[in-house]
Design a protein around this motif. Structure first.
Motif, PDB file in Angstrom:
ATOM      1  N   ASP A 168      -3.506   7.984   1.294  1.00  0.00           N
ATOM      2  CA  ASP A 168      -3.493   7.373  -0.027  1.00  0.00           C
ATOM      3  C   ASP A 168      -2.429   8.032  -0.919  1.00  0.00           C
ATOM      4  O   ASP A 168      -1.712   7.369  -1.666  1.00  0.00           O
ATOM      5  CB  ASP A 168      -4.877   7.502  -0.660  1.00  0.00           C
ATOM      6  CG  ASP A 168      -5.004   6.635  -1.908  1.00  0.00           C
ATOM      7  OD1 ASP A 168      -5.916   6.880  -2.719  1.00  0.00           O
ATOM      8  OD2 ASP A 168      -4.175   5.717  -2.097  1.00  0.00           O
ATOM      9  N   ARG A 213       0.941   6.742   0.019  1.00  0.00           N
ATOM     10  CA  ARG A 213       1.176   5.389  -0.521  1.00  0.00           C
ATOM     11  C   ARG A 213       1.507   5.448  -2.008  1.00  0.00           C
ATOM     12  O   ARG A 213       2.433   4.788  -2.486  1.00  0.00           O
ATOM     13  CB  ARG A 213      -0.066   4.519  -0.291  1.00  0.00           C
ATOM     14  CG  ARG A 213      -0.264   4.086   1.151  1.00  0.00           C
ATOM     15  CD  ARG A 213      -1.283   2.966   1.248  1.00  0.00           C
ATOM     16  NE  ARG A 213      -2.591   3.388   0.790  1.00  0.00           N
ATOM     17  CZ  ARG A 213      -3.514   3.933   1.578  1.00  0.00           C
ATOM     18  NH1 ARG A 213      -3.256   4.116   2.864  1.00  0.00           N
ATOM     19  NH2 ARG A 213      -4.698   4.288   1.088  1.00  0.00           N
ATOM     20  N   ARG A 273       5.002   6.765  -2.509  1.00  0.00           N
ATOM     21  CA  ARG A 273       6.009   5.731  -2.258  1.00  0.00           C
ATOM     22  C   ARG A 273       6.118   4.752  -3.429  1.00  0.00           C
ATOM     23  O   ARG A 273       7.225   4.342  -3.815  1.00  0.00           O
ATOM     24  CB  ARG A 273       5.684   4.980  -0.957  1.00  0.00           C
ATOM     25  CG  ARG A 273       5.927   5.795   0.304  1.00  0.00           C
ATOM     26  CD  ARG A 273       5.937   4.898   1.535  1.00  0.00           C
ATOM     27  NE  ARG A 273       4.635   4.290   1.783  1.00  0.00           N
ATOM     28  CZ  ARG A 273       3.684   4.816   2.523  1.00  0.00           C
ATOM     29  NH1 ARG A 273       3.877   5.991   3.095  1.00  0.00           N
ATOM     30  NH2 ARG A 273       2.537   4.190   2.704  1.00  0.00           N
TER      31      ARG A 273
END
Length: 663
Positions: A453, A456, A459
């Protein structure tokens, strides 16, 4: 640079104060060979070198994400009353032909307020407080922390460097640090930050709301990522570590109540049954032996008495047989003497002697015969006393000794079987242990999910930061390029382009030399001389490509595990050569999972020449047997790490591990 001595004081497994001399006795004996079993303190020794040199910047094996004071506290030897630990190292370094001697002392102590470190530097025998305060900068001049992994490494972990991803990261990091490109990258980042700040200083009204919204979104994402990282760290520290500690305690309780015996219950029961049967078989063998001539051993004295009696009766028999013949002979002898007119005194004396002799023999012949053995019986008795009883005695002794061993084995097996705890005793602890293992597995899965998580979210943060940068760049363009800010941004961009061009030029210039050094090192280590004909390093992403005999790319995954490990070592060796720094090399578990031929190549072609001073930390399965003999001419010092399981401490003693054939 040469390490002369290292001192370990209550550090990790090392109890008390232990000194190790490291100075090579000559240029032809650069190796310090340190042997120890797994878990005996080899990796701790390598960590000590990193820690004493680089302090908070050391990349120790078991530090992980621990804060530096917490890591120091955990490095203190686990013994009641120990609150202090430390490491000292003495080394020499030559600068412009002048040799300087350094002595570092790094000690730390725990108290109610945490863990406090005391660091001292002595140069040429004099304390240098200023040098100690700025040591992180000073050490970079002769042993940069960023390239320490090229000289201080674990042989079992280097194989990962042969993969496409890890080799690129290793080469990239090495080139960056060897060529000083980290400063160029930092300058580029600083310029980029400066540009962003300049572009956001004077936003036009139409873009204010959009830019503010984008900045708020970036800030919110940063806070979210930081919160997730803190939550993940809390999960690791407070829950996972707690459960692992509880699991260790449960496993210890399980061991103490005999859980290990319970796990081997069937094997122990079979072993006992076999011992009982073996004992019964021995008893049957003894009974069979007792059914033969063995009982005669109990009456050997009587047999010997019977032999003496038989000898006496034989003498009596011969006396009876001679009695008549002697009487006639004596008469003839006396008559002969008288016919020869012998003196009467001589004849009378002889007659008296002959009469007495005959009387004695006649008396002996009149004695009773009790045994009256036949010649066959007499021969059997003689054979029995002269050989058979000795053989019977030896055989009976062996049988009884074997039976005693069987009885002892049966008793040991029975005691071991009776020591097995009941299922009621271990069931609740085993259940608790299994539940803890299941909980830890769930927590680890949760920890991994949180890590994904975070990746992500990061990113997404990078995407939004890129969008914000583009937005600010568009905003800056809209304002015009005629004011000072525009000119600054313009020239800053040109500088960054120049830096990028400079960076590529420097890399392209030096990467060819690094390729050749790595290739030469790899060819020197390989047993297949023609396996790799050339290699190349992409200056853009540092990807390493091998080429085979047909000049076609050769994937690292097609290499054997040993060849991949040799490739990783060749990378480290070639990069170390490229650094141009005469630094000591320390290798933990140097031979890893290599086969015998690759091991011999590494022993003969790499270890003696890896540096002017090499510290080898080996198990008894690695530098042993023929490998030890081949390496012996290059060895200047040998030590062994002896771990005492009772005290939980390792002691360093001169001399290598006991002789053992290489695996």
């Amino acid at each position: 640079m040469i390490f002369d001595e290292i001192v370990l004081h209550n550090f990790g497994l090392y109890q008390g104060t232990q000194r190790v001399e490291l100075t090579p006795p000559g240029s032809n004996k650069p190796i310090v060979l340190i042997g120890g079993l797994n878990g005996g303190g080899k990796t701790t020794f390598l960590d000590a070198l990193q820690l004493v040199l680089f302090g908070p910047h050391a990349k120790c094996s078991n530090r992980g994400s621990l804060a530096y004071p917490e890591y120091l506290s955990r490095c203190i030897h686990r013994r009641p009353g120990n609150t202090e630990a430390g490491i000292e190292i003495a080394f020499r370094h030559t600068v412009e032909g002048t040799e300087e001697r350094y002595h570092l002392r790094r000690y730390w102590k725990t108290n109610g307020n945490g863990c406090k470190e005391r660091f001292e530097v002595f140069k040429n025998g004099h304390a240098e407080p200023t040098l100690a305060d700025n040591w992180a900068t000073q050490v970079e001049e002769f042993f940069p922390a960023n390239i320490a992994h090229l000289f201080l490494f674990d042989g079992e972990q280097v194989e990962a460097y042969a993969s496409q991803t890890d080799s690129s990261a290793l080469i990239g990091a090495a080139i960056q640090n060897l060529l000083g490109l980290d400063m160029v990258d930092q300058l580029d980042k600083d310029l980029l930050v400066y540009e962003r700040r300049k572009r956001s200083e004077d936003k036009d009204a139409p873009r204010d709301a959009e830019i503010t919204s984008a900045q708020d979104a970036v800030l919110d994402l940063r806070r979210r990522v930081d919160a997730l990282k803190q939550e993940r760290a809390s999960l690791q520290t407070h829950r996972m570590d707690k459960q692992r500690k509880a699991l260790r305690k449960a496993e210890e309780r399980y061991r103490k109540i005999g859980g290990a015996l319970y796990d081997q219950k069937d094997a122990i029961e079979n072993k006992w049954s076999g011992s009982v049967q073996h004992l019964k078989d021995g008893e049957a063998t003894l009974r069979d032996f007792a059914g033969g001539a063995a009982p005669l051993l109990l009456v050997r004295v009587l047999l010997e008495s019977a032999e003496l009696r038989d000898q006496h009766e034989e003498e009596c028999r011969r006396a009876r047989e001679l009695a008549g013949a002697l009487k006639d002979r004596d008469k003839a002898a006396l008559k002969h003497l008288r016919g020869r007119k012998a003196q009467k005194e001589v004849v009378d004396a002889l007659k008296t002697f002959l009469d007495a002799d005959r009387a004695e023999r006649e008396a002996l012949g009149k004695k009773d015969t009790v045994l009256d053995l036949t010649p066959e019986v007499r021969s059997d008795l003689h054979t029995l006393l002269r050989g058979d009883t000795d053989q019977l005695a030896a055989e009976s002794g062996k049988l009884l000794s074997d039976q005693n061993r069987r009885r002892t084995s049966e008793e040991h097996s029975r005691v071991e079987y009776e020591s097995i705890p009941s299922s009621d005793t271990v069931e609740h602890i085993a259940k608790e242990r299994d539940e803890l293992r299941s909980e830890i597995a769930e927590l680890e899965a949760m920890h991994a999910a949180m890590g994904q998580d975070i990746e992500r979210q990061q990113r997404e943060l990078e995407r939004r930061e890129t969008a914000l940068a583009r937005l600010l760049e568009a905003d800056a363009k809209d304002r015009g390029r005629r004011d000072d800010r525009s000119r600054i941004l313009h020239h800053s961009g040109k500088v960054r382009k120049t830096l990028e061009a400079f960076r590529h030029a420097v890399i392209a210039r030096h990467v060819r030399r690094i390729e050749q050094l790595v290739l030469d090192s790899y060819r020197q280590l390989l047993r297949k001389g023609g396996l790799v004909t050339r290699l190349s390093i992409d200056p853009e992403d540092y990807a390493l490509t091998l080429y085979g005999r047909d000049d076609e790319p050769l994937s690292a995954e097609r290499l054997s595990a040993g060849e991949r490990q040799l490739l990783a070592i060749a990378l480290l060796w070639g990069l170390a050569k490229a650094s141009g720094r005469p630094l000591p090399t320390a290798i933990d578990t140097p031979l890893g999972r290599l086969d015998s031929i690759h091991r011999m190549h590494l022993v003969e072609r790499y270890l003696p020449f890896a540096s002017h001073q090499i510290l080898l930390l080996s198990t008894d399965e690695e530098i042993a047997g023929d490998y030890h003999e081949r390496l012996r001419p290059w060895v200047g010092h040998t030590y062994q790490l002896t771990y005492d399981d009772k005290t939980g401490a390792t002691h360093i003693a001169p001399g290598y591990l006991p002789s053992k054939e290489a695996a």
